[in-house]
Design a protein around this motif. Structure first.
Motif, PDB file in Angstrom:
ATOM      1  N   CYS A 244       1.226  -0.858  -0.180  1.00 51.86           N
ATOM      2  CA  CYS A 244      -0.235  -0.384   0.106  1.00 51.86           C
ATOM      3  C   CYS A 244       0.953   1.062  -0.239  1.00 51.86           C
ATOM      4  CB  CYS A 244      -1.013  -0.066   1.107  1.00 51.86           C
ATOM      5  SG  CYS A 244      -1.621   1.334   1.578  1.00 51.86           S
ATOM      6  N   CYS A 247       0.136   3.742   3.593  1.00 49.64           N
ATOM      7  CA  CYS A 247       1.366   3.784   5.440  1.00 49.64           C
ATOM      8  C   CYS A 247       2.220   2.527   4.948  1.00 49.64           C
ATOM      9  CB  CYS A 247      -0.134   2.691   5.714  1.00 49.64           C
ATOM     10  SG  CYS A 247      -0.722   1.117   4.982  1.00 49.64           S
ATOM     11  N   CYS A 270      -6.888  -1.069   2.009  1.00 48.49           N
ATOM     12  CA  CYS A 270      -6.021  -1.614   2.638  1.00 48.49           C
ATOM     13  C   CYS A 270      -6.554  -1.433   4.097  1.00 48.49           C
ATOM     14  CB  CYS A 270      -4.792  -0.548   2.597  1.00 48.49           C
ATOM     15  SG  CYS A 270      -3.599  -0.853   3.646  1.00 48.49           S
ATOM     16  N   CYS A 273      -4.473   0.822   6.151  1.00 49.01           N
ATOM     17  CA  CYS A 273      -4.997   2.249   6.495  1.00 49.01           C
ATOM     18  C   CYS A 273      -6.042   3.054   6.085  1.00 49.01           C
ATOM     19  CB  CYS A 273      -3.726   2.536   6.233  1.00 49.01           C
ATOM     20  SG  CYS A 273      -3.778   2.533   4.429  1.00 49.01           S
TER      21      CYS A 273
HETATM   22 ZN   LIG Z   1      -2.457   1.402   4.092  1.00 47.87          ZN
END
Ligand SMILES: [Zn+2]
Length: 285
Positions: A244, A247, A270, A273
């Motif tokens: 991701c 994050c 995600c 996050c």
């Molecule tokens: Zn993330």
């Protein structure tokens, strides 16, 4: 409706290194449809637009930050503060100057009075108007005392003049500094305004572009994006090589499998996050 994370599962949301071994067992019971796949849908093209939107929002954020931290504005604040001190200083110096001028005038007038009294006494002495020895003695003594008084008063005049000159010098220095500060303030204002105008133009362009891009995103996805952006600054991130970009954590195999299985128009999130994850050819799926 978006899936929410169970509240009390200590350790579940622990951040993990990108290379960590996936903890397949961390979710006891996967939610229906998987925790990463939300209920909103958008075409892959519209989802890609979210990345453009995120870039534009980041740019707008940078512009806003720049607008609020212009060095010219900070310098101008300092110069304006100094100008305030100078104004006060000048008022005080002017008051001191007029006080000293009054003091000098008063002392000069006193000197004049004493001098004319001495002249009068001397002409009485010289004119032979006083003959009595006692009176003569008194008059001579008065002249002596008046001469001392005159000398004292002349000292006062001199002192007031000297202090006046010093105050004049300070007043002049303050006036010079005030003029310089005024020029600085004017120059800083011009530079600050030019910077603000430039930032404003860039922001207007980005805003216009944002409006165009946002028009390509379904309303419910946009609402979700804006909500996430308000919560964490960035609403959507690219899924790049299983990681991701929001994050910067690698997704677990179980999550990647879920995303792999999701239809291209499913909006996925995600797990760490909660940002919208946008799939590209580089996503490593
Ligand atoms: Zn993330």
């Amino acid at each position: 409706m978006f899936t929410t994370r169970p509240a009390a599962q200590p350790g579940k949301f622990k951040r993990r290194a990108a290379t960590a071994v996936p903890e397949v067992s961390r979710r006891a019971t996967p939610g229906p449809g998987g925790a990463n796949v939300g209920a909103v849908k958008a075409s892959p093209e519209a989802q890609l637009r979210l990345l453009e939107l995120a870039d534009l929002d980041a740019e707008l954020g940078r512009l806003d930050q720049r607008r609020r931290s212009l060095p010219e504005a900070a310098q101008l604040e300092l110069v304006n503060a100094r100008m305030g001190e100078l104004r006060d200083g000048i008022v005080m110096a002017d008051t001191e100057l007029s006080d000293l001028a009054r003091e000098q005038t008063r002392a000069e007038r006193d000197v004049e009075q004493v001098r004319s009294r001495i002249d009068r006494d001397r002409s009485r002495l010289d004119g032979g108007q006083v003959s009595a020895a006692r009176e003569l003695e008194n008059l001579q003594s008065e002249v002596q005392s008046l001469l001392r008084r005159q000398s004292d008063l002349e000292e006062i005049v001199l002192d007031a003049m000297e202090r006046g000159e010093a105050a004049e010098g300070r007043r002049e220095a303050l006036g010079t500094e005030q003029a310089t500060a005024g020029e600085q303030a004017a120059e800083l204002t011009t530079r600050r305004d030019a910077a603000l105008e430039e930032i404003g133009e860039q922001a207007a362009k980005a805003e216009a572009r944002r409006t165009t891009v946002a028009a390509d995103v379904p309303a419910d996805v946009l609402t979700l994006y804006d909500k996430l952006r308000a919560q964490q600054g960035v609403g959507a991130a690219m899924l790049r090589r299983g990681r991701c970009e929001g994050c910067h954590l690698s997704l677990h195999t179980v999550d990647l499998n879920q995303i792999r299985a999701a239809a291209p128009d499913e909006v996925v999130r995600c797990e760490e996050c909660r940002r919208i994850l946008v799939r590209t050819a580089d996503s490593g799926l």
